[in-house]
Every structure is written in C-alpha cells, then in structure tokens.
Design an enzyme around this catalytic site. Structure first.
Site, PDB file in Angstrom:
ATOM      1  N   LYS A  49      44.529  71.330  53.430  1.00 39.25           N
ATOM      2  CA  LYS A  49      44.731  71.784  52.179  1.00 39.25           C
ATOM      3  C   LYS A  49      44.432  70.803  51.158  1.00 39.25           C
ATOM      4  O   LYS A  49      44.719  71.128  49.943  1.00 39.25           O
ATOM      5  CB  LYS A  49      46.228  72.502  52.061  1.00 39.25           C
ATOM      6  CG  LYS A  49      47.340  71.488  52.139  1.00 39.25           C
ATOM      7  CD  LYS A  49      48.453  72.118  52.179  1.00 39.25           C
ATOM      8  CE  LYS A  49      49.623  71.574  52.710  1.00 39.25           C
ATOM      9  NZ  LYS A  49      50.865  72.058  52.910  1.00 39.25           N
ATOM     10  N   GLY A  68      36.384  45.788  48.198  1.00 47.84           N
ATOM     11  CA  GLY A  68      35.013  45.618  48.002  1.00 47.84           C
ATOM     12  C   GLY A  68      34.644  45.743  46.599  1.00 47.84           C
ATOM     13  O   GLY A  68      34.164  46.756  46.034  1.00 47.84           O
ATOM     14  N   GLY A  95      41.022  34.513  49.343  1.00 47.60           N
ATOM     15  CA  GLY A  95      41.632  35.446  49.989  1.00 47.60           C
ATOM     16  C   GLY A  95      41.981  35.436  51.702  1.00 47.60           C
ATOM     17  O   GLY A  95      40.756  35.009  52.256  1.00 47.60           O
ATOM     18  N   GLU A 107      46.743  45.980  53.695  1.00 49.12           N
ATOM     19  CA  GLU A 107      46.916  46.534  55.065  1.00 49.12           C
ATOM     20  C   GLU A 107      45.931  45.893  55.894  1.00 49.12           C
ATOM     21  O   GLU A 107      46.479  45.622  57.284  1.00 49.12           O
ATOM     22  CB  GLU A 107      46.775  48.206  55.279  1.00 49.12           C
ATOM     23  CG  GLU A 107      47.638  48.961  54.321  1.00 49.12           C
ATOM     24  CD  GLU A 107      47.412  49.073  52.720  1.00 49.12           C
ATOM     25  OE1 GLU A 107      46.569  48.308  52.356  1.00 49.12           O
ATOM     26  OE2 GLU A 107      48.425  49.653  52.191  1.00 49.12           O
ATOM     27  N   GLY A 108      44.825  45.489  55.465  1.00 51.77           N
ATOM     28  CA  GLY A 108      43.923  44.982  56.420  1.00 51.77           C
ATOM     29  C   GLY A 108      43.578  43.544  56.475  1.00 51.77           C
ATOM     30  O   GLY A 108      43.033  42.834  57.335  1.00 51.77           O
ATOM     31  N   LYS A 113      33.810  33.071  55.673  1.00 51.23           N
ATOM     32  CA  LYS A 113      35.194  34.160  55.606  1.00 51.23           C
ATOM     33  C   LYS A 113      34.775  34.846  54.264  1.00 51.23           C
ATOM     34  O   LYS A 113      34.688  34.585  53.302  1.00 51.23           O
ATOM     35  CB  LYS A 113      36.174  33.153  55.072  1.00 51.23           C
ATOM     36  CG  LYS A 113      37.382  34.026  55.235  1.00 51.23           C
ATOM     37  CD  LYS A 113      38.329  33.561  53.959  1.00 51.23           C
ATOM     38  CE  LYS A 113      37.873  33.671  52.740  1.00 51.23           C
ATOM     39  NZ  LYS A 113      38.744  33.475  51.469  1.00 51.23           N
ATOM     40  N   THR A 114      35.054  36.251  54.713  1.00 48.54           N
ATOM     41  CA  THR A 114      35.478  37.003  53.566  1.00 48.54           C
ATOM     42  C   THR A 114      35.415  38.401  54.071  1.00 48.54           C
ATOM     43  O   THR A 114      34.370  39.101  54.733  1.00 48.54           O
ATOM     44  CB  THR A 114      34.411  37.262  52.291  1.00 48.54           C
ATOM     45  OG1 THR A 114      34.756  38.646  51.501  1.00 48.54           O
ATOM     46  CG2 THR A 114      32.994  36.936  52.640  1.00 48.54           C
ATOM     47  N   ILE A 115      36.443  39.345  54.154  1.00 45.40           N
ATOM     48  CA  ILE A 115      36.456  40.683  54.407  1.00 45.40           C
ATOM     49  C   ILE A 115      35.501  41.564  53.912  1.00 45.40           C
ATOM     50  O   ILE A 115      34.957  42.425  54.493  1.00 45.40           O
ATOM     51  CB  ILE A 115      37.982  41.325  54.388  1.00 45.40           C
ATOM     52  CG1 ILE A 115      38.395  41.383  53.162  1.00 45.40           C
ATOM     53  CG2 ILE A 115      38.879  40.439  55.474  1.00 45.40           C
ATOM     54  CD1 ILE A 115      39.716  42.487  53.219  1.00 45.40           C
ATOM     55  N   ASP A 116      34.970  41.107  52.454  1.00 48.74           N
ATOM     56  CA  ASP A 116      34.176  42.089  51.814  1.00 48.74           C
ATOM     57  C   ASP A 116      32.758  42.214  52.460  1.00 48.74           C
ATOM     58  O   ASP A 116      31.887  42.933  52.131  1.00 48.74           O
ATOM     59  CB  ASP A 116      34.109  41.593  50.443  1.00 48.74           C
ATOM     60  CG  ASP A 116      35.417  41.822  49.626  1.00 48.74           C
ATOM     61  OD1 ASP A 116      36.001  42.497  49.998  1.00 48.74           O
ATOM     62  OD2 ASP A 116      35.412  41.362  48.357  1.00 48.74           O
ATOM     63  N   ASP A 131      31.704  32.822  49.573  1.00 48.69           N
ATOM     64  CA  ASP A 131      30.595  31.900  48.970  1.00 48.69           C
ATOM     65  C   ASP A 131      30.797  31.129  47.852  1.00 48.69           C
ATOM     66  O   ASP A 131      30.082  30.004  47.945  1.00 48.69           O
ATOM     67  CB  ASP A 131      29.550  33.332  48.105  1.00 48.69           C
ATOM     68  CG  ASP A 131      30.373  34.373  47.349  1.00 48.69           C
ATOM     69  OD1 ASP A 131      31.451  34.209  47.293  1.00 48.69           O
ATOM     70  OD2 ASP A 131      29.668  35.090  46.694  1.00 48.69           O
ATOM     71  N   ASP A 132      31.627  31.151  46.940  1.00 46.79           N
ATOM     72  CA  ASP A 132      32.223  30.087  46.072  1.00 46.79           C
ATOM     73  C   ASP A 132      32.501  29.148  46.389  1.00 46.79           C
ATOM     74  O   ASP A 132      32.302  28.026  46.279  1.00 46.79           O
ATOM     75  CB  ASP A 132      33.219  30.945  45.057  1.00 46.79           C
ATOM     76  CG  ASP A 132      32.484  31.597  43.773  1.00 46.79           C
ATOM     77  OD1 ASP A 132      31.163  31.660  43.820  1.00 46.79           O
ATOM     78  OD2 ASP A 132      33.498  32.268  43.150  1.00 46.79           O
ATOM     79  N   GLU A 177      36.146  49.744  45.998  1.00 46.49           N
ATOM     80  CA  GLU A 177      37.052  49.129  44.651  1.00 46.49           C
ATOM     81  C   GLU A 177      36.332  48.892  43.411  1.00 46.49           C
ATOM     82  O   GLU A 177      36.968  49.318  42.399  1.00 46.49           O
ATOM     83  CB  GLU A 177      37.816  47.843  45.190  1.00 46.49           C
ATOM     84  CG  GLU A 177      38.893  47.415  44.589  1.00 46.49           C
ATOM     85  CD  GLU A 177      39.238  46.089  45.103  1.00 46.49           C
ATOM     86  OE1 GLU A 177      38.742  45.467  46.023  1.00 46.49           O
ATOM     87  OE2 GLU A 177      40.188  45.503  44.629  1.00 46.49           O
ATOM     88  N   ARG A 194      43.438  29.245  45.635  1.00 42.90           N
ATOM     89  CA  ARG A 194      42.318  29.681  45.038  1.00 42.90           C
ATOM     90  C   ARG A 194      41.789  28.357  43.652  1.00 42.90           C
ATOM     91  O   ARG A 194      40.911  28.745  43.023  1.00 42.90           O
ATOM     92  CB  ARG A 194      42.400  30.780  44.237  1.00 42.90           C
ATOM     93  CG  ARG A 194      42.563  32.046  44.926  1.00 42.90           C
ATOM     94  CD  ARG A 194      42.298  33.365  44.216  1.00 42.90           C
ATOM     95  NE  ARG A 194      42.790  34.584  45.162  1.00 42.90           N
ATOM     96  CZ  ARG A 194      42.000  35.220  45.632  1.00 42.90           C
ATOM     97  NH1 ARG A 194      40.740  34.916  45.854  1.00 42.90           N
ATOM     98  NH2 ARG A 194      42.354  36.102  46.516  1.00 42.90           N
TER      99      ARG A 194
END
Lengths: 546, 546
Positions: free
Chosen positions: B241, B250, B80, B421-422, B201-204, B174-175, B310, B144
């Site tokens: 309201k 995540g 990703g 979005e991120g 790398k991983t945004i998580d 990690d993988d 998530e 992937r």
C-alpha cells in the site's frame, strides 16, 4: 545477475534449529499441566469462553510411533509485518507433513479478511522453499480485518469446510490472538471440528508473559535498529558535532527502545512507561537531555545519541491533557482550526477553553508542531498523535533550550526514524529458529487435537535443542478491559516493567552512559559466524530469563 | 556485558587480505611505467607543479631482501567519514613496521588542521589493534580544514620535522588529495625531505578513473543502504500500500543511487547525470513516476520503490534557473523574504523580477518547500539547496499529481533518507581488504621514496591475492577548473557516465523493473559466510571492470 541475492541463496539452505522433542517430527504425546484460569476478571472470561476456558497448559513428549490422519491446515498472517513470519509457516508446513505426508497447507490471502472472502492458495513445497528464512509477509500477504462478528465466523467455517480444513493457525499480536480465541470458542460451540491455534507475533515485544518469553520478530527488528544506531553512534564520535535523536517503533510499549539502548549504550534512552509513572513533563525531558549535553560539552564531546520510543508523547500526562482539550475544543467548533493562523493563536484557543496549563505546554513547542496539532486532524476531528514527528519535536526543543540557556555551547541536532527498515528484515538465526519452532509447535498442537492455544516455545536463553515446546490456553492470558465504551476480553499487553531486569540494567548504567561515549557497535546481523555473534537472543530476553 | 559487541570482538581478529606482492612485507622494487601528463590543461598543470609533474606511474615487485631505515610517518583523515579508514591506517602501520621494526606512526588529530596546529598522537600497536576492521574515523578524528596556504605548509613542515616525520599520508577525497599534491610540490621545492602520499576515500564513489577503480567506503555504504532499501522493498510488497521514496547520499554524482538501484532492482532509480543531460523537468520526473504508479496499480500493485540521489534538484536545469533567480532577487532586497507571507506570494516575487517560467516551477511545488526556498537561506542570502528535503518534495508532488489526475487510484507515500547509517559502518570484507591494501601500498611507496602519488590498488574484481598495487602521480589526474572566480588545479570528479556499463545495465532493465516487483533483497553485510556472500565487490565495479 540472479533474481535473488547471494545471501538469499545461501540462506535458503539454512535448516532452522528445533527443540529436541521434534527430532523425529511433530508427532507427540501431550503432557497436561494444571488447569488454568485467566490473567484477571476470571468469572467474566469464563462466561465469555465456556467451551475453552480453564484448559491446562500442555507440554510435549516425542512419540514417533504415533500415526495421524492427513490434515488440511490453513494459515493467516494478521497485522503488521514481523521478521520470521515465513518461517512460522515453514514450521507448520514441515510439521503437518511429518504427521502425515498427505497433509496440505493453505494460506488465506491478505490477512483475516481472506478467510471471510475465501481468497486462498495452497502452499506447496516449491512455494514454501522460496520463502524459507526470508523476511516479509509477502508469501500470502497480511491484513488488518478483525474477525469479531458471528457472520464472519460462519463464513470462515463454511470456507474451511469446503477445503476440508481442520485447523486454522493465526499468526498475530494480542488483538488477533484474542479474536482467534473467540473464533476457537465459536468453532467448538458449533461443533465445527475446526481447531484454532495462535502464534505470538509483534516486533514491539509487548505480547509476552510467563509462558511466552518473547514475541517473534522483536529480536531481528531490534538488531537491525541497533545496527543503525551503532553506525550513527560511530559517526557521532567521529564527526564530534551532532546530537542524533533516533525514534524507533513502539507505540504502546518501549521494549524496542530499551533493547536498542542496552545494545548500543546510547547516551539517553527514553522509556515511555517511566515517563508515565513519574509524570514527567515535556519540558522536564528536554531539560534533562540538555543537562547531559552541557556535561558532555564540558568534556569536549559535543555529540550524543538519544533513543526515543515512538509513543512517548502519549505517555506524558500534560500532553495527554493538552491533546484531550484540543480534541474537545476543535470538535466543539469545527471551523476553529480553519480560522486559526498557521502558527495557531494561543489566545484564540484559550478563549475557546484551552486551560492555562495546556496553553503553556502548547506554547513551549515549536511552531511547526503546534501547527500540526491544530491543523492535521483525523476525520473525527481528533489530533493525529501518531503523526507527530516526536524525534523532531524533542530535538528542536532541546536545541531551543540550549540556545536560550547555553548559547555559548555548540549544539546541533540530526534526527532519524527507524520503522520500515526492520519490520521485514530477513530473520536473525534466533528468529528463524524460534519461528520455525513455533510453527512446528502449532502443527504438534493440531496433531494432538488442541484448540484455543497459543504456541509456546520456552527456555529461549538456552540453545534451541533445549527449548521447551507446548501450548498455552489463550483464555489464561486474558483480562477484561474497557474499549470504545464496551467491556472486552483482551490479552494483557506487556509493558516495560520498571522493576524488571532490563529496565534496572538501564537505570544502573545510564548515568555513566550519558556522560561517557561508551557506545557499543552491534554491526549487521550475522548468519554464518561464531555462535556468540550469530545466535544470541536479545539482552532483554537474556536478562529476563536469567 | 562487554564494552564491545560480539561482532566487534570477532572482527578484531580478521586479517585483511593483501595482494601477493606484499606476501613478505612492504619492501618492493619499483617498476616504472611511462611518464604521465594530466587529465587536461597540461601546460597549466605542469606550470603549477614543476617539481612533481610528469612522473611515471609505478608498480611493485617484491624485494624482501631490501633494507629500509626506520621511518616516521604521519597520517591525516580528511573530510567525511567512509568505512575502512581505520584499515588504511592499519595497512600503513603494518607496512612501515614490515619495512623496519623501529618505524613509528603518528596521527594528526581532527583532520588537516591537526597538522597545522601540531595536535597529534602516536599510534602504537595497542591503539591500532583496537581499531582494526572497525568503522568510523574516531581513532584520530577527521576535519575539513583545507591545506592551501604557504603559511600552513610551513607550519606542517615544522611540525613534521619536530617529530622526525619523513612522510605524510592524507586519506581524503578529490579536494584533499589535490591539496595534498600542492603540499607535496611545496615540500619537494623546499627540499624538506617530506613525502606526501594520498589514499582515495569517498563513499560517493566520484574519485575514480582508469587507475583508481574505486574509492574506499563506496562498497560498504552502498551495501548498507541496499540492505535497508531491500528491507523496505520487502515491506512494500508485503503491505502492498505504500510507495517509498528513498534518498541516498551523492550530492554531485549518483554512483550510490545507481549502485543501490542495481542491487535492489528498485522500480525507479533517478540518476542526476541523466536528469541534466536530458534537461528533465521536475514536472516531467513527477509525471514519469506517476505513470509507473498507474501501470503498477493496474496490476493491483499499489506500491513501489523510488531511489533518489541527494543532489538531483541541482541537476534539473529549470530548478537551477529558479534558484539562481531567487538568490538574485532575495540578495537584491534582503527585506523581501521577511515581508513575504509564509506560503510565499508568487506575484510579489514576480514583481521583484522572478521570470514567468520560474514562477510556474515555483508554483508547482508544495507550500512547505516554497517556504523553505524563500525563508531558509544561508548567511550570504542564498537558498540552501542541500537542505531541501528532496525525497519529500518528489513524494508529495507525485501524490498531488495522482490526486489531480488519478483520484480513483489508491496512492500513498512514505519517504526516507539514508546517509549517516552508512558512513561509519564497519567495512565489508571488500573495503577491509581494499583499505588495508591501500595503506600497505602507501607504506611501500614511502619505502620507495615516492611522493605526490595516490596509492592505487587495481584488478579489484579478482581475488585480493591478484590485486595489483602501485602509485599514480596526482598531477596525472588533474585539470584546471574555475572555482570561486579563480582557476584551480583539481582532480576531475568522476560522474556517472551515461555510456558506461552500470548505467546501461539500469537502462536495459528499468522498464521491466518499473512494472514488475522483481526486488532483490541484499540483506545485511556478511563477514563469515561463503565467498559469494562475503567478498563480492559492487555491481558498479564488476560491470566497469568486466
């Protein structure tokens, strides 16, 4: 950790830019232009507004020797949030203090209703400073109560007099400013001595005319949505496997979708006004997007971006008919929707009067949308059009179309809706400056004794020092429209003009943008960098004022 | 109009900051630390990696007199997208050129599969310059495909030799880095002369340990999501309201939700790891949020913000049981789901073996989620947990709970999901600098002849000049886990530690944040302003490295 973010702290110190006329404060001489009329229905508008009709547009000339007695002003935030509302208030605050240091600013709480119910607070400099250059309407809250009745007006006048308030500033959209004008007319007829000034707010961008180049908040909201659309576009051309269907705000006008499409060069940008003008069908829109997906797939690009205005469904003529028929037949037989199976039996609907054409449109839609149309109705039994998830509807119909007609082509969709993400963003430099200038302009109009005017700041494509401040009589923007069975004076909504420069820019480029992945990635709003990064207005404004 | 945005143009000129050791290029002497072992299962890991096991961690000492022969390097983007990937490549590019001006950088296209299929491009300086400091993985694309088979490795070696490639850099999580290590081991055993270096790398944020203080992309992604959560919070406390239920990425770790909760001071932040540790129930989570809504309503605050990771559903023990049972009984009788009515008959499920406890959980959920659980299954017949719209599920359950137990209290929900979005946002200064430094570090490791290492840049809480670059043997982070019925070496995923400083910070504040509207509005990522606005790392990193 501090209770405000580092950016909030840095932005609190930002001094918004003002037109040169205000270099020494809001004390001005008035330069009157020609007398005005109305947008249409001149006689009716004149009859409705005998006290305030026909006043001239005004501009300002600085007059720093002018003295003004202290004045108490009250401000009201009306309707949906738009970035920069707090800066309009800051502009009024600083403006009336510049007129006379003993002036006071009050805020009526929770929208126009606060002025009727006498819920208010004084906005002192400590409170004001905590909200400068911030997003949101939380300083005094907003609300949707409409000021339309004489009893309300009398109560507002009573409440204002108790606080010695000499002027009201209503920060709102077309409806709120229309009502503000009715209130101004009433105040004048009653010799209440209370002035009413408006400030043009709406992120939708549909309060706009030759004198109001933009409503505030549109700039920031479009930039936030475009940041996100750009990020998703970058993801699309990295992952290369999804078509993203992105709905943005704009129920009655497509200015936001158009601006976002221009900023990001999305592959497809729908414009409701064009859909209506060309009497496009839902099936036609779907087939057109699918056609572009097929062409892009031939180049190995199994991805794309579609920008969809929130209100597009209501602009498709055949959908209007379908919805009207459903409203009619469901209202006729309230028990019908209960007896329908979940995926709603079209034969049963036809037996109750649904036309063959509407039945065909109905059947073309996915089961979950059909279900929503029939089952999810408001207390009057009407279909809740605003709750239809248009981005899902169009995305899933394109997917169905691709499966049926191009099963060999990989097509997969994601959908998004951006609304709340932009309504309360901290204002861009443009909106921070524009809103502050609008507030300062309102103060100058009050100082000059004007009423029933909308604060106007023009020449927005140029640096702020060259902006031209003034006031436009609200009646000059009105016409008469039929609303809920009665003739009402209203400020004309500005829809996307199909012969206007922004839409023409889209038309001139959209074939290329559809086929190629020419995405532009606007990135997040910047406050501290080069002026071409931080201070540019929208593409819409730049093209319209070129 | 230009084909890139003003911000893109300005950012293209940004020179990322580097650790001082690289002030004169990537030529370094190696300083070896102690020999390493593994995270656990030492003997098994050693047996699996006889060639690369036990190597020391290394740091660098600048050596600008060192000469290096030209080296061809290839880079692979795996999995990703994460903000900053292009800057890792820029760091490698500039680093190997600093070693020897004749060095070349290749990119295998579309992820690890490109290295097997020999799809590649040379990245020259013109191409590189167009991607500096940009988001996305579109320069060479990602994929992937897993590199796990000997046949794949042989093909990769053949393809690399054809281009005289002496080193591969795999940018992945990690993988991907586990597989990179298996490839490094194979390359060394075969005396191929090809080095393999990884970049974390991983945004998580779940690739993290004592030597890897953060995975890249986490900083930017959290800041984008926090910008949006902050904007929505401002809207919530202006409109007063809605309760907003906001799901963020995540699946297996809640670092993003935790960081966003800390940045914005949301009223409720769910953390999957806590949900699992405390064996929380779905009903318990719902009742707890409702309890907070009741307390806030008593103060007149009928609004709030809930941040949801998530993957939280899969951490609720009773949901795991329910899903396992459904998988079991639906797999047992494939026709069952077809015969079920849409809102799925729980008696029928119980007659097929659903336990009473699972039936009760099942019945507690709204009909549309029940429908999804039973009807929407993958090709193996399994419930598609990742497709459950958790934010809708929890929002509608809280709404149902409020209607049943507090019908007198106004409660209304909105829900949002932020992912795309991120993932491809342009990197923050932190990620731009960190990624560039990681790439430069990879080049230095290659120049020093190292393999089977993850590039490491530490001391990230300090200014970049004080960052410490080095290499960590991949085997030192591994243990053996059971995956799909086989023992596999894997890099241990870093979950949120319940005794770690970031989670403790949440716990210390969450009662207050739940009750009061202490929202912080982080605003958009800034690139050009004061350092405290532009260059700060995440709260997670700051607290962990305090």
């Amino acid at each position: 950790m501090s209770a405000i973010s580092a950016l909030q702290a840095a932005r609190a110190a930002y001094q918004p830019k003002l037109p040169t006329v205000f270099a020494n404060g809001a004390a001005v001489n008035i330069i009157e232009g020609d007398a005005t009329t109305a947008a249409a229905d001149l006689d009716q508008i004149q009859a409705l507004f005998p006290e305030t009709y026909g006043a001239p547009k005004v501009n300002f000339e600085a007059n720093m020797n002018k003295t003004t007695t202290a004045i108490n002003v009250a401000v009201i935030l009306s309707g949906g949030q738009a970035p920069g509302g707090h800066n309009v208030i800051a502009g009024i605050f600083d403006g009336i203090i510049s007129l006379n240091a003993d002036s006071k600013l009050y805020g009526f709480l929770g929208g126009p209703g606060g002025a009727v119910d006498n819920k208010y607070m004084e906005i002192d400099s400590a409170i004001m400073d905590a909200y400068r250059n911030t997003g949101g309407f939380d300083i005094i809250g907003s609300g949707r109560t409409k000021l339309e009745e004489t009893a309300q007006f009398d109560q507002v006048i009573t409440n204002c007099k108790a606080l010695n308030i000499g002027a009201l500033v209503i920060i709102g959209g077309d409806d709120s400013n229309t009502n503000g004008c009715v209130l101004a007319e009433y105040c004048k007829a009653q010799n209440s001595g209370i002035l009413v000034i408006g400030a043009p707010k709406t992120i939708d961008g549909d309060l706009k005319n030759e004198d109001i180049e933009a409503s505030f908040g549109f700039d920031t909201a479009c930039k936030v949505y475009s940041e996100l659309i750009g990020n998703i576009s970058r993801d699309a051309c990295s992952a290369r496997k999804y078509w993203h269907f992105i709905k943005v705000m704009g129920r009655s006008a497509s200015h936001i979708a158009l601006e976002c499409g221009l900023q990001t060069r999305a592959n497809v940008t729908l414009v409701s006004e064009e859909v209506e003008a060309k009497a496009m069908t839902l099936g036609g829109i779907v087939a057109d997007i699918a056609d572009k997906a097929v062409k892009r797939a031939a180049k190995g690009e199994h991805f794309g971006i579609v920008v969809i205005p929130e209100g597009v469904i209501e602009f498709i003529p055949q959908m209007k008919v379908l919805i009207a028929e459903l409203n009619d037949l469901l209202a006729h037989d309230a028990s019908l929707s209960d007896s329908l199976p979940i995926a709603a039996d079209v034969d049963q609907l036809q037996s109750h009067g649904l036309s063959a054409e509407s039945a065909s449109v109905y059947l073309s839609m996915p089961a979950n949308i059909r279900q929503q149309l029939v089952m999810d109705r408001d207390p009057h039994g009407n279909v809740q059009v605003s709750r239809i998830e248009t981005e899902k509807l169009i995305a899933s119909m394109v997917e169905m179309y691709m499966e049926e007609n191009h099963a060999d082509i990989h097509f997969s969709e994601q959908h998004h809706f951006f609304g709340y993400e932009g309504r309360c963003a901290a204002p861009s430099n443009f909106d921070a400056d524009y809103c502050y200038s609008l507030g300062y302009t309102a103060a100058a109009l009050i100082g000059a004794g004007k009423t029933a005017c909308l604060a106007s700041v023009k020449n927005l494509k140029s640096p702020a020092s060259e902006w031209v401040a003034g006031g436009i009589p609200l009646t000059s923007m009105m016409n008469v429209e039929r609303r809920h069975g009665a003739d009402k004076p209203v400020i004309k909504k500005a829809l996307v003009e199909l012969d206007g420069a922004p839409f023409k820019e889209l038309v001139a480029n959209r074939d290329e943008w559809a086929l190629h992945s020419n995405y532009v990635f606007p990135g997040p709003i910047q406050y501290f960098g080069p002026t071409e990064v931080c201070d540019q207005p929208t593409i819409t404004l730049t093209l319209e004022q070129r």
